[in-house]
Motif scaffolding. Sequence first.
Motif, PDB file in Angstrom:
ATOM      1  N   LYS A  28       0.812  -1.225   0.000  1.00 30.67           N
ATOM      2  CA  LYS A  28       0.000   0.000   0.000  1.00 30.67           C
ATOM      3  C   LYS A  28       0.840   1.268   0.000  1.00 30.67           C
ATOM      4  O   LYS A  28       0.388   2.305  -0.479  1.00 30.67           O
ATOM      5  CB  LYS A  28      -0.978   0.007   1.171  1.00 30.67           C
ATOM      6  CG  LYS A  28      -0.351   0.215   2.529  1.00 30.67           C
ATOM      7  CD  LYS A  28      -1.451   0.446   3.564  1.00 30.67           C
ATOM      8  CE  LYS A  28      -0.850   0.853   4.890  1.00 30.67           C
ATOM      9  NZ  LYS A  28      -1.908   1.182   5.871  1.00 30.67           N
ATOM     10  N   SER A  29       2.069   1.203   0.516  1.00 25.51           N
ATOM     11  CA  SER A  29       2.897   2.402   0.489  1.00 25.51           C
ATOM     12  C   SER A  29       3.277   2.781  -0.932  1.00 25.51           C
ATOM     13  O   SER A  29       3.542   3.946  -1.231  1.00 25.51           O
ATOM     14  CB  SER A  29       4.163   2.196   1.320  1.00 25.51           C
ATOM     15  OG  SER A  29       4.969   1.175   0.782  1.00 25.51           O
ATOM     16  N   ARG A  30       3.287   1.814  -1.815  1.00 17.19           N
ATOM     17  CA  ARG A  30       3.571   2.087  -3.218  1.00 17.19           C
ATOM     18  C   ARG A  30       2.321   2.534  -3.968  1.00 17.19           C
ATOM     19  O   ARG A  30       2.380   3.442  -4.793  1.00 17.19           O
ATOM     20  CB  ARG A  30       4.141   0.843  -3.889  1.00 17.19           C
ATOM     21  CG  ARG A  30       4.248   0.993  -5.406  1.00 17.19           C
ATOM     22  CD  ARG A  30       4.748  -0.259  -6.084  1.00 17.19           C
ATOM     23  NE  ARG A  30       4.617  -0.104  -7.534  1.00 17.19           N
ATOM     24  CZ  ARG A  30       4.974  -1.024  -8.404  1.00 17.19           C
ATOM     25  NH1 ARG A  30       5.500  -2.152  -7.997  1.00 17.19           N
ATOM     26  NH2 ARG A  30       4.814  -0.820  -9.691  1.00 17.19           N
ATOM     27  N   THR A  31       1.195   1.904  -3.682  1.00 19.15           N
ATOM     28  CA  THR A  31      -0.007   2.136  -4.474  1.00 19.15           C
ATOM     29  C   THR A  31      -0.828   3.321  -4.007  1.00 19.15           C
ATOM     30  O   THR A  31      -1.669   3.830  -4.749  1.00 19.15           O
ATOM     31  CB  THR A  31      -0.901   0.888  -4.445  1.00 19.15           C
ATOM     32  OG1 THR A  31      -1.248   0.587  -3.082  1.00 19.15           O
ATOM     33  CG2 THR A  31      -0.178  -0.316  -5.058  1.00 19.15           C
ATOM     34  N   GLY A  32      -0.648   3.729  -2.758  1.00 18.87           N
ATOM     35  CA  GLY A  32      -1.449   4.825  -2.229  1.00 18.87           C
ATOM     36  C   GLY A  32      -2.827   4.414  -1.765  1.00 18.87           C
ATOM     37  O   GLY A  32      -3.654   5.273  -1.469  1.00 18.87           O
ATOM     38  N   LEU A  33      -3.097   3.119  -1.673  1.00 12.84           N
ATOM     39  CA  LEU A  33      -4.409   2.653  -1.233  1.00 12.84           C
ATOM     40  C   LEU A  33      -4.556   2.841   0.270  1.00 12.84           C
ATOM     41  O   LEU A  33      -3.593   2.699   1.027  1.00 12.84           O
ATOM     42  CB  LEU A  33      -4.601   1.192  -1.632  1.00 12.84           C
ATOM     43  CG  LEU A  33      -4.581   0.954  -3.152  1.00 12.84           C
ATOM     44  CD1 LEU A  33      -4.570  -0.528  -3.473  1.00 12.84           C
ATOM     45  CD2 LEU A  33      -5.765   1.642  -3.828  1.00 12.84           C
ATOM     46  N   ASP A  34      -5.783   3.166   0.705  1.00 15.88           N
ATOM     47  CA  ASP A  34      -6.007   3.626   2.067  1.00 15.88           C
ATOM     48  C   ASP A  34      -6.677   2.612   2.976  1.00 15.88           C
ATOM     49  O   ASP A  34      -6.471   2.613   4.187  1.00 15.88           O
ATOM     50  CB  ASP A  34      -6.882   4.881   2.048  1.00 15.88           C
ATOM     51  CG  ASP A  34      -6.295   5.980   1.199  1.00 15.88           C
ATOM     52  OD1 ASP A  34      -5.179   6.421   1.511  1.00 15.88           O
ATOM     53  OD2 ASP A  34      -6.944   6.392   0.213  1.00 15.88           O
ATOM     54  N   PHE A  35      -7.550   1.792   2.432  1.00 15.86           N
ATOM     55  CA  PHE A  35      -8.286   0.799   3.215  1.00 15.86           C
ATOM     56  C   PHE A  35      -8.656  -0.337   2.268  1.00 15.86           C
ATOM     57  O   PHE A  35      -8.309  -0.296   1.075  1.00 15.86           O
ATOM     58  CB  PHE A  35      -9.520   1.416   3.887  1.00 15.86           C
ATOM     59  CG  PHE A  35     -10.607   1.866   2.950  1.00 15.86           C
ATOM     60  CD1 PHE A  35     -11.747   1.102   2.746  1.00 15.86           C
ATOM     61  CD2 PHE A  35     -10.515   3.081   2.268  1.00 15.86           C
ATOM     62  CE1 PHE A  35     -12.765   1.525   1.898  1.00 15.86           C
ATOM     63  CE2 PHE A  35     -11.518   3.516   1.420  1.00 15.86           C
ATOM     64  CZ  PHE A  35     -12.645   2.726   1.232  1.00 15.86           C
ATOM     65  N   ALA A  36      -9.313  -1.355   2.778  1.00 15.24           N
ATOM     66  CA  ALA A  36      -9.628  -2.518   1.948  1.00 15.24           C
ATOM     67  C   ALA A  36     -11.120  -2.801   1.931  1.00 15.24           C
ATOM     68  O   ALA A  36     -11.815  -2.641   2.941  1.00 15.24           O
ATOM     69  CB  ALA A  36      -8.874  -3.752   2.444  1.00 15.24           C
ATOM     70  N   VAL A  37     -11.595  -3.235   0.762  1.00 10.62           N
ATOM     71  CA  VAL A  37     -12.912  -3.832   0.601  1.00 10.62           C
ATOM     72  C   VAL A  37     -12.659  -5.287   0.231  1.00 10.62           C
ATOM     73  O   VAL A  37     -12.144  -5.573  -0.850  1.00 10.62           O
ATOM     74  CB  VAL A  37     -13.731  -3.130  -0.490  1.00 10.62           C
ATOM     75  CG1 VAL A  37     -15.057  -3.855  -0.712  1.00 10.62           C
ATOM     76  CG2 VAL A  37     -13.985  -1.668  -0.125  1.00 10.62           C
TER      77      VAL A  37
END
Length: 279
Positions: free
Chosen positions: A208-217
């Motif tokens: 996630k540190s690479r992709t910028g994603l914040d949370f998960a579904v």
Amino acid sequence: MDRTGMPVKRVAVALAALVALAACTSGTGRNGEHTGGGAAPPKPRNVQLPPRNAGFDYQIGGAYPPPARVRIVARDRSADPARGLYNICYVNAFQAQPDARDDWPADLLLRDKAGKVVMDGDWDEALLDISTPAKRERIAARINQWVDDCAAKGYDAVEPDNYDSYTRSRGLLTADDAMSFVKLLSAHAHANGLAVAQKNAVELAGFKSRTGLDFAVAEECGAYDECGAYAEAFDDRVVVIEYTDSGLEKARSGFGDRLSIVRRDAQVSTPGDAGYVRE
């Protein structure tokens, strides 16, 4: 609507994990493209993350008044958000809807060596060709128009579906391609004040540190013993959809006091439909 009559989608996770590791540990992609990774751009301060362990409803098959005690709602991008709640906007970002396939330029649909469009057979959806930086930019420009609409409607977050399309690409796409593409979507969404969800693809949760994603579904993380990996990667900011009673029980027994969990019917139908289930 991006998902009408939605059954459960699962992929070969073990194979996907091997592909992901092979792609992500390398510093270059196809044609010598440097992938490097690196930190995602910083998020604007007005991006709001979903609350932890909050009441949740998954309404991508059709919007309806949220049940009592629900604080988080996910809806299709064609619907309006639910007033006063945390709203997640569903967008099919990695594949083309059956009725929208002709809307995409022919060269942006993934094709095999024979020139045949690669399909997700479960959904009759064409995979989008995110294999090069130029194509990723062109596809992102189109998807980001939908993200802009989500922001304009007042959504708090966006859920780009089919992040795992590379696992159905017959080896034509890699995990690196998927992460490079979703990073473009994340940067644009953050600039619009939206948080961004990782949809499934548990094998990529640690990036996630690479992709910028914040949370998960996460669909069926209880049934497939994946909830812990999502919880660790996203600091318990995980919304879970289970489609079976046994999956719900497993998710609740292990993470009921940490994650946001709902049991829905496989069609994600609305109240009044014969098959409607929500627990």
